[in-house]
Design a protein around this motif. Structure first.
Motif, PDB file in Angstrom:
ATOM      1  N   ASN A 159      18.386  11.589  20.662  1.00 12.86           N
ATOM      2  CA  ASN A 159      17.941  10.245  21.029  1.00 12.86           C
ATOM      3  C   ASN A 159      18.887   9.635  22.044  1.00 12.86           C
ATOM      4  O   ASN A 159      20.072   9.961  22.080  1.00 12.86           O
ATOM      5  CB  ASN A 159      17.800   9.357  19.783  1.00 12.86           C
ATOM      6  N   LEU A 160      18.330   8.768  22.859  1.00  9.57           N
ATOM      7  CA  LEU A 160      19.078   8.122  23.930  1.00  9.57           C
ATOM      8  C   LEU A 160      18.480   6.739  24.146  1.00  9.57           C
ATOM      9  O   LEU A 160      17.254   6.562  24.088  1.00  9.57           O
ATOM     10  CB  LEU A 160      18.989   8.949  25.210  1.00  9.57           C
ATOM     11  N   THR A 161      19.343   5.781  24.396  1.00 13.07           N
ATOM     12  CA  THR A 161      18.915   4.427  24.756  1.00 13.07           C
ATOM     13  C   THR A 161      19.556   4.065  26.085  1.00 13.07           C
ATOM     14  O   THR A 161      20.759   4.274  26.278  1.00 13.07           O
ATOM     15  CB  THR A 161      19.340   3.400  23.693  1.00 13.07           C
ATOM     16  N   ALA A 162      18.762   3.547  27.030  1.00 13.70           N
ATOM     17  CA  ALA A 162      19.297   3.198  28.355  1.00 13.70           C
ATOM     18  C   ALA A 162      18.677   1.889  28.830  1.00 13.70           C
ATOM     19  O   ALA A 162      17.523   1.585  28.531  1.00 13.70           O
ATOM     20  CB  ALA A 162      19.009   4.307  29.357  1.00 13.70           C
ATOM     21  N   GLY A 182      23.958   2.622  28.511  1.00 12.44           N
ATOM     22  CA  GLY A 182      23.184   3.201  27.441  1.00 12.44           C
ATOM     23  C   GLY A 182      24.046   3.862  26.401  1.00 12.44           C
ATOM     24  O   GLY A 182      25.280   3.725  26.397  1.00 12.44           O
ATOM     25  N   ALA A 183      23.363   4.584  25.503  1.00 16.28           N
ATOM     26  CA  ALA A 183      24.079   5.249  24.418  1.00 16.28           C
ATOM     27  C   ALA A 183      23.370   6.528  24.036  1.00 16.28           C
ATOM     28  O   ALA A 183      22.132   6.627  24.116  1.00 16.28           O
ATOM     29  CB  ALA A 183      24.162   4.321  23.209  1.00 16.28           C
ATOM     30  N   VAL A 184      24.167   7.518  23.658  1.00 19.04           N
ATOM     31  CA  VAL A 184      23.682   8.783  23.107  1.00 19.04           C
ATOM     32  C   VAL A 184      24.471   9.008  21.814  1.00 19.04           C
ATOM     33  O   VAL A 184      25.424   8.279  21.523  1.00 19.04           O
ATOM     34  CB  VAL A 184      23.903   9.953  24.098  1.00 19.04           C
ATOM     35  N   PRO A 185      24.080  10.004  21.015  1.00 19.04           N
ATOM     36  CA  PRO A 185      24.821  10.220  19.768  1.00 19.04           C
ATOM     37  C   PRO A 185      26.316  10.430  19.972  1.00 19.04           C
ATOM     38  O   PRO A 185      27.119  10.093  19.090  1.00 19.04           O
ATOM     39  CB  PRO A 185      24.152  11.480  19.205  1.00 19.04           C
ATOM     40  N   ALA A 186      26.719  10.962  21.144  1.00 22.96           N
ATOM     41  CA  ALA A 186      28.139  11.247  21.374  1.00 22.96           C
ATOM     42  C   ALA A 186      28.928  10.029  21.823  1.00 22.96           C
ATOM     43  O   ALA A 186      30.165  10.053  21.812  1.00 22.96           O
ATOM     44  CB  ALA A 186      28.280  12.353  22.416  1.00 22.96           C
TER      45      ALA A 186
END
Length: 222
Positions: A159-162, A182-186
């Protein structure tokens, strides 16, 4: 008085004979009953069919598939509830866009504005889904300029949010060039511009790129 009584008796007999002829087998009464026996069920069926087909309320919503050629021919403002658009990417894989509401101001503009939009795409390892509060869909380019954040979730759990990005459905890319984050699990990221290859999960940041990693996140993803 005797003559009047005879005339009245003859008249009564005439009426009685008329009623007897109507009630006799094969008479007018029988023919009328046969006609009604056929016509009434047909009329009832027509009324039932109309009730099934007719909308129950003038406010009922319409599910509608936007056809590119038909949309381009529209000269006036168009508004559709529960709209769906279907297309395919450069590799012929299908995608769909659904929106709670779709509005096109004019055919010359070539843009459909969508609210509460969901994009479903097909990747080599399964389907993926992108959601956003809304956006402006460019029909010819199959390009969605997103309002607010866009959230991507793939079938493998990625999953990714941007924010500040657009969705290129033809290329299966997320792109942004006016400041993105944005954000990714890492971890989280920000930059002047960004490209995300949805198929390979590759993120390219350019200009003032910043990436903050979450300790242990990469190991937990393996």
């Amino acid at each position: 008085m005797h003559t009047d009584q005879v005339e009245e008796t003859e008249e009564a007999r005439t009426r009685r004979r008329g009623r007897e002829r109507q009630a006799a087998p094969g008479g007018f009464h029988d023919r009328l009953i046969k006609i009604l026996a056929i016509a009434l069920p047909m009329a009832t069926g027509a009324i039932v069919a109309f009730l099934v087909i007719a909308p129950f309320s003038p406010r009922s919503e319409v599910s509608f598939i936007l056809d590119r050629d038909k949309v381009e021919q529209i000269d006036e403002r168009m508004r559709i509830d529960n709209a769906t658009y279907r297309g395919s990417d450069n590799e012929g894989r299908p995608f769909s866009l659904t929106a709670q509401e779709a509005v096109q101001q004019s055919s010359a503009e070539g843009i459909v504005r969508l609210d509460e939009v969901i994009a479903r795409i097909l990747l080599s390892d399964g389907p993926a889904r992108l959601t956003a509060e809304g956006g402006a869909y460019k029909i010819d380019e199959e390009f969605l300029d997103v309002n607010g954040p866009v959230m991507l979730r793939a079938s493998d759990g990625y999953n990714l949010t941007a924010r500040g990005v657009s969705v290129d459905l033809r290329e299966q890319m997320l792109v942004g060039s006016e400041g993105v984050s944005g954000a990714v699990p890492a971890g989280t990221f920000s930059a002047d511009s960004l490209k995300v290859d949805i198929e390979t999960r590759t993120i390219t940041l350019d200009g003032n790129a910043r990436l903050r990693m979450v300790p242990g996140a990469l190991e937990s993803m393996q």
